[in-house]
Design an enzyme around this catalytic site. Structure first.
Site, PDB file in Angstrom:
ATOM      1  N   GLU A 182     -46.615  11.732  20.361  1.00  0.00           N
ATOM      2  CA  GLU A 182     -46.807  10.585  21.207  1.00  0.00           C
ATOM      3  C   GLU A 182     -45.788   9.603  20.800  1.00  0.00           C
ATOM      4  OE1 GLU A 182     -48.670  10.709  23.844  1.00  0.00           O
ATOM      5  OE2 GLU A 182     -49.765  12.427  23.170  1.00  0.00           O
ATOM      6  N   HIS A 219     -42.073  16.037  28.067  1.00  0.00           N
ATOM      7  CA  HIS A 219     -42.578  17.336  27.495  1.00  0.00           C
ATOM      8  C   HIS A 219     -41.332  18.357  27.578  1.00  0.00           C
ATOM      9  CE1 HIS A 219     -46.936  16.137  28.179  1.00  0.00           C
ATOM     10  NE2 HIS A 219     -46.389  15.940  27.075  1.00  0.00           N
TER      11      HIS A 219
END
Lengths: 115, 195
Positions: free
Chosen positions: B129, B138
């Site tokens: 995170e 991602h």
């Protein structure tokens, strides 16, 4: 297939509370098939950026949009690109994950800056 | 590696220091606070070793650049958490700084002590995170920290080359950064996937 020996079923049994364990019944489904619960998988793909059309009333029919989402998902995550809900794809889908979208769009609420 | 739309990054002047704080009201109580702080110190340190950005903890939650908390269900940001497993956490792109973890997970700092089959490694998720907080989206590289999924009772804490290259393209390289073998990808598993 003897479901009791299916590793995916065993995985689902291990993680009873997993939000996505019900997807295990969609395994091996391909374009043209209709399975109850397919609409939930479409919501999954929409949530993570693979079906960008918002507020769609999803059906349980494995249509072209879902096939496209599956193909993009498999390409994006380095899975064998089959367009089907094969073992490896379903295994990845059912894993716990980050809530951020995989594909970057300019309209996602989580991608805004604080200006 | 990938970036968010518009490739946002923190724009503070160099040398950049970002402060972080834990929510005074939204934490978990079954892991000692000092252990949680250590986990996040190590997670921030991994990114800091690669880029010229320092992270410092502050007590002042409301003025901190990065605000960390554990939340359940609908917690007001339009992205409700879903209970055990499913979505584990999410964080916002720069320069927002919100960093939310699902309080319903069986968070673990030590799998030897946490016996749950659905235990999730807090340090692995924290490291992932923080990548989002810094501006990474991602990755498609399965071994990378920024790959979106994480199995229960699995650790994925070390940055891989893909993560480092991505974040260094945003912020430049830490002059003390050293390439190590731990940055290399697990080519055997990558090859299996391609096959």
């Amino acid at each position: 297939r003897i479901l009791q020996q299916d590793p995916l079923t065993e995985l689902a049994a291990d993680i009873q509370n997993n939000t996505w364990h019900a997807f295990v019944k969609l395994i091996d489904a391909g374009k043209g098939s209709q399975v109850t619960g397919m609409s939930e998988l479409k919501k999954y793909f929409q949530r993570f950026g693979y079906m960008p059309i918002p507020d769609q009333n999803f059906t349980d029919f494995f249509d072209e949009d879902l096939e496209s989402a599956v193909l993009n998902y498999q390409k994006n995550l380095g899975l064998p690109v089959t367009g089907k809900l094969d073992d490896e794809t379903m295994n990845e889908i059912m894993l716990p994950r980050c809530g951020m979208s995989d594909l970057v769009h300019d309209h996602s609420s989580l991608h805004t800056t604080k200006n | 590696y990938a970036y968010f739309y518009g490739r946002p990054r923190w724009m503070k002047t160099s040398p950049m220091t970002l402060s972080y704080a834990f929510s005074p009201n939204s934490m978990i109580d079954y892991i000692d606070a000092s252990e949680i702080r250590s986990v996040f110190q190590r997670a921030f340190a991994r990114w800091s070793s690669a880029i010229p950005v320092n992270f410092t903890e502050t007590e002042d939650y409301f003025t901190a650049d990065i605000k960390i908390g554990f939340y359940s269900g609908d917690h007001g940001d339009g992205e409700p958490f879903d209970g055990v497993l499913g979505v584990l956490a999410h964080a916002f792109s720069p320069e927002n700084g919100r960093f939310h973890l699902d309080a319903a997970e069986a968070w673990s700092v030590d799998f030897d002590e946490e016996g749950s089959k659905v235990a999730v490694d807090l340090e692995s998720v924290a490291t992932h995170e923080i990548g989002h907080v810094l501006g990474l989206a991602h990755s498609s590289v399965k071994d990378a920290v920024m790959y979106p999924s994480l199995s229960p009772r699995t650790k994925k804490r070390d940055l891989k080359l893909d993560d480092v290259e991505g974040v260094q393209a945003l912020y430049g390289s830490n002059p003390n950064f050293k390439y190590t073998s731990s940055l290399e990808h697990d080519t055997s598993s990558s090859n299996r996937r391609r096959t």
